[in-house]
Design an enzyme around this catalytic site. Structure first.
Site, short mmCIF file in Angstrom:
data_model
loop_
_atom_site.label_atom_id
_atom_site.label_comp_id
_atom_site.label_asym_id
_atom_site.label_seq_id
_atom_site.Cartn_x
_atom_site.Cartn_y
_atom_site.Cartn_z
N HIS A 156 0.75 -1.28 0.11
CA HIS A 156 -0.08 0.11 -0.05
C HIS A 156 0.92 1.25 -0.02
CE1 HIS A 156 -3.77 2.13 1.06
NE2 HIS A 156 -2.98 3.01 1.84
N ASP B 77 1.07 5.24 0.10
CA ASP B 77 0.11 6.52 0.23
C ASP B 77 0.77 7.66 -0.35
OD1 ASP B 77 -0.16 5.20 3.82
OD2 ASP B 77 -1.90 5.50 2.48
N HIS C 16 -2.75 4.45 -3.06
CA HIS C 16 -3.77 5.12 -2.38
C HIS C 16 -3.63 7.18 -2.62
CE1 HIS C 16 -5.94 6.42 1.80
NE2 HIS C 16 -6.44 6.91 0.60
N GLY D 279 -3.28 11.46 6.42
CA GLY D 279 -1.89 12.20 6.79
C GLY D 279 -0.83 11.44 7.43
N GLY E 195 -0.02 5.35 12.25
CA GLY E 195 0.09 5.21 13.49
C GLY E 195 -1.05 5.84 14.46
N ASP F 134 -8.86 1.44 6.01
CA ASP F 134 -7.47 1.84 5.83
C ASP F 134 -7.31 2.80 7.17
OD1 ASP F 134 -5.46 3.84 3.82
OD2 ASP F 134 -4.82 2.90 5.40
N GLY F 135 -6.13 2.50 7.87
CA GLY F 135 -5.90 3.48 9.19
C GLY F 135 -6.03 2.80 10.60
N GLY G 111 -0.21 -0.45 8.12
CA GLY G 111 1.32 0.11 7.79
C GLY G 111 2.21 -0.13 9.15
N SER G 112 2.17 0.98 9.94
CA SER G 112 3.08 0.88 11.14
C SER G 112 2.97 -0.38 12.08
CB SER G 112 2.90 2.18 11.95
OG SER G 112 1.40 2.15 12.28
N ALA G 113 1.96 -0.97 11.97
CA ALA G 113 1.65 -2.26 12.74
C ALA G 113 2.54 -3.21 12.29
CB ALA G 113 0.51 -2.82 13.03
C1 DX5 Z 1 -3.44 7.69 6.32
C2 DX5 Z 1 -3.05 6.33 5.26
C3 DX5 Z 1 -2.83 5.17 5.86
C4 DX5 Z 1 -1.75 4.92 7.00
C5 DX5 Z 1 -1.96 3.30 7.73
O1 DX5 Z 1 -3.54 8.68 5.86
O2 DX5 Z 1 -4.02 6.37 4.19
O3 DX5 Z 1 -2.80 4.04 4.91
O4 DX5 Z 1 -0.59 5.13 6.36
O5 DX5 Z 1 -0.94 3.28 8.64
P1 DX5 Z 1 -1.27 2.77 9.98
O6 DX5 Z 1 -1.47 1.27 9.62
O7 DX5 Z 1 0.07 2.82 10.78
O8 DX5 Z 1 -2.50 3.51 10.33
ZN ZN Z 2 -3.70 4.72 2.89
#
Ligand code: DX5
Ligand code: ZN
Length: 251
Positions: free
Chosen positions: A51, A53, A83, A164, A167, A197-198, A219-221
């Site tokens: 993914h 961003d 995205h 934006g 985490g 997402d998020g 993402g960060s997980a």
């Molecule tokens: C937020 C992004 C997400 C985010 C996901 O603006 O669209 O894709 O990076 O990251 P985590 O999973 O860490 O919330």
């Molecule tokens: Zn995203």
């Protein structure tokens, strides 16, 4: 079938073998970008997509990456879920298609012409669907904003956070918004995937998957600079084991 669907309503009670866990799309911007190639190898055969961003510093405060980054990731053979958190994404669709994105998602809030944007995306994807057409909504956007374009989309991405940053914690009420999107799609007879997402972590993944979604972005997980491979194992396990809420035999 676009990607991993449940048996239709009325089929025998599902067993784990019958069930396809939600597709996992792993956010790569928290990976160690100095060694992105090695980091991406963790995803090969274990996540549906990387993914990416794409933020333009206007639609949301951050400025991240563009088509060249998407092309570099796609060149590794790992499918890219792009995205687009950019103003007026129409001007960039062809570049991301040419970069080899497997999914291109635009925001309903980023254009005055969402129907035109999704129509142009449909033409670009072509009859063979060279990429999945996604439309995303922020937590503050009414779900009905996607209703007019459900017939022009393959994926509805429900943001659980304001775009934006990674985490962040998921916004309360996201589960109901997922159900509302599902209901809209059912009423419209639209064959769309629904994703979140998020804020998806290993701790809440099973609960979020239980909302009956097809795609989970995390993402960060996963890329926490410690143990992406171990995190992927744990996340995959959580998603496979998630009990799914079933109301009147349908998702
Ligand atoms: C937020 C992004 C997400 C985010 C996901 O603006 O669209 O894709 O990076 O990251 P985590 O999973 O860490 O919330
Ligand atoms: Zn995203």
């Amino acid at each position: 079938m676009l990607y991993g669907r449940w048996p239709a309503c009325g089929d025998p009670v599902r067993t784990e073998a019958d069930v396809t866990a939600p597709a996992l799309s792993v956010g790569v911007l928290t990976a160690d970008l100095t060694r992105l190639g090695a980091e991406l190898e963790h995803l090969r055969g274990r996540a549906a997509w990387a993914h990416v961003d794409v933020m333009d510093g206007a639609f949301c405060p951050q400025l991240t990456v563009g088509p060249a980054f998407v092309a570099a990731v796609a060149a590794t053979g790992i499918a890219v879920d792009a995205h687009l958190m950019v103003e007026e994404p129409r001007r960039m669709l062809a570049d991301f298609a040419a970069a080899g994105a497997a999914v291109i998602t635009v925001h309903a809030e980023a254009t005055r012409h969402l129907h035109r944007t999704m129509t142009e995306m449909t033409a670009l994807a072509g009859p063979e669907r060279s990429f999945l057409r996604g439309v995303a909504i922020n937590p503050g956007t009414p779900v009905c904003a996607v209703e007019p374009v459900l017939g022009l989309a393959d994926l509805v991405l429900v943001l659980a956070v304001s775009p934006g940053w990674s985490g962040q914690a998921p916004a309360p009420g996201t589960g109901q918004r997922v159900r509302d999107v599902r209901d809209l799609a059912r009423r419209a007879g639209a064959d769309v995937l629904v994703g979140v997402d998020g804020g998806v972590t290993i701790a809440n993944a099973a609960q979020i998957a239980s909302w009956g979604i097809d795609v989970i972005v995390s993402g960060s997980a996963i890329f926490d600079r410690a143990d992406p491979a171990g995190n992927l194992d744990l996340m995959t396990r959580e998603l496979l084991l998630s009990p799914v809420e079933v109301s009147d035999g349908k998702r």
